[in-house]
Design an enzyme around this catalytic site. Structure first.
Site, short mmCIF file in Angstrom:
data_model
loop_
_atom_site.label_atom_id
_atom_site.label_comp_id
_atom_site.label_asym_id
_atom_site.label_seq_id
_atom_site.Cartn_x
_atom_site.Cartn_y
_atom_site.Cartn_z
CG ASP A 9 -1.26 -0.32 1.23
OD1 ASP A 9 -2.39 -0.57 1.72
OD2 ASP A 9 -1.11 0.21 0.11
CG MET A 10 -3.67 -6.25 -0.10
SD MET A 10 -5.23 -7.12 0.31
CE MET A 10 -6.46 -5.91 -0.23
CG ASP A 11 -5.37 -2.76 -2.78
OD1 ASP A 11 -5.59 -3.71 -3.55
OD2 ASP A 11 -6.12 -2.45 -1.85
#
Length: 216
Positions: A9-11
């Site tokens: 995932d990024m955030d």
């Protein structure tokens, strides 16, 4: 059996953006859009366009969806362009995973232009085998499994041979519903999200590296 693909995932995982998003949502975005004080933990990990629909079903809205989306777009330019920092040791972790023969992918509910801003800022574009945004699919966002099922197809690896790294309750639920292993990552934000459904939980970048390379 060691996983063949690691999906990040990024955030809150690659970059420390969650605390900036929570601050912006609680102080500006949600007060302008909703009559009341919704709990941001309910929507963490969801696509921002679907957040409006989720809130509209449960609250009296005080601005249009277009206005709501514009606030998120404005916040994204500031957060990814100026504020976020890369997770400690993340580039080295990617290199170690690839050296270990693993496919690495970014899988986010955020749109590609937000992802691109982050990738260009930290020069990570060439470090991922696949970069996947939920906007590519006509499906439901996390906690539904759609984006991770799609990600498995894109990387060419069976879900059971993938491991996802997520910092949110919705993200962990999404990966598990897709039939993957999930590692919950405590990103040191003020939110204490429920990661109990994860197969393992990392409390620091060093612990995340240890778990992924051991494939616990």
């Amino acid at each position: 059996m060691q996983s063949k693909a690691v999906l990040f995932d990024m955030d809150g995982v690659i970059v420390n953006s969650e605390r900036y998003w929570v601050e912006r949502e609680e102080e500006e975005i949600l007060p302008a859009a909703v009559d009341g004080s919704p709990d941001t933990s309910e929507t963490t990990g969801m696509n921002f366009r679907e957040i409006y629909d989720y809130l509209e079903e449960r609250n009296e809205m005080t601005e249009s969806k277009d206005e709501f989306v514009a606030r998120y777009e404005d916040a994204a330019r500031d957060i990814y362009g100026e504020k976020v920092e890369l997770q400690e040791g993340f580039a080295d972790l990617l290199a170690a995973l690839r050296e270990d023969g693993r496919t690495v992918a970014l899988v986010s509910s955020s749109p590609h232009d937000w992802i691109d801003r982050m990738l260009d800022r930290f020069d990570l574009r060439e470090e991922f085998d696949q970069i996947i945004s939920a906007e590519e699919i006509d499906g439901k966002s996390k906690p539904e499994p759609d984006v991770y099922e799609y990600a498995a197809e894109q990387v060419g690896v069976e879900p059971a041979e993938c491991i996802a790294v997520e910092d949110s309750t919705n993200g962990v639920k999404s990966a598990k519903a897709a039939g993957m292993k999930a590692v919950g990552y405590r990103n040191q934000s003020d939110e204490e999200l429920d990661l109990s459904e994860a197969d393992a939980v990392a409390e620091s970048p060093a612990e995340l590296r240890e778990i992924l390379l051991a494939d616990a």
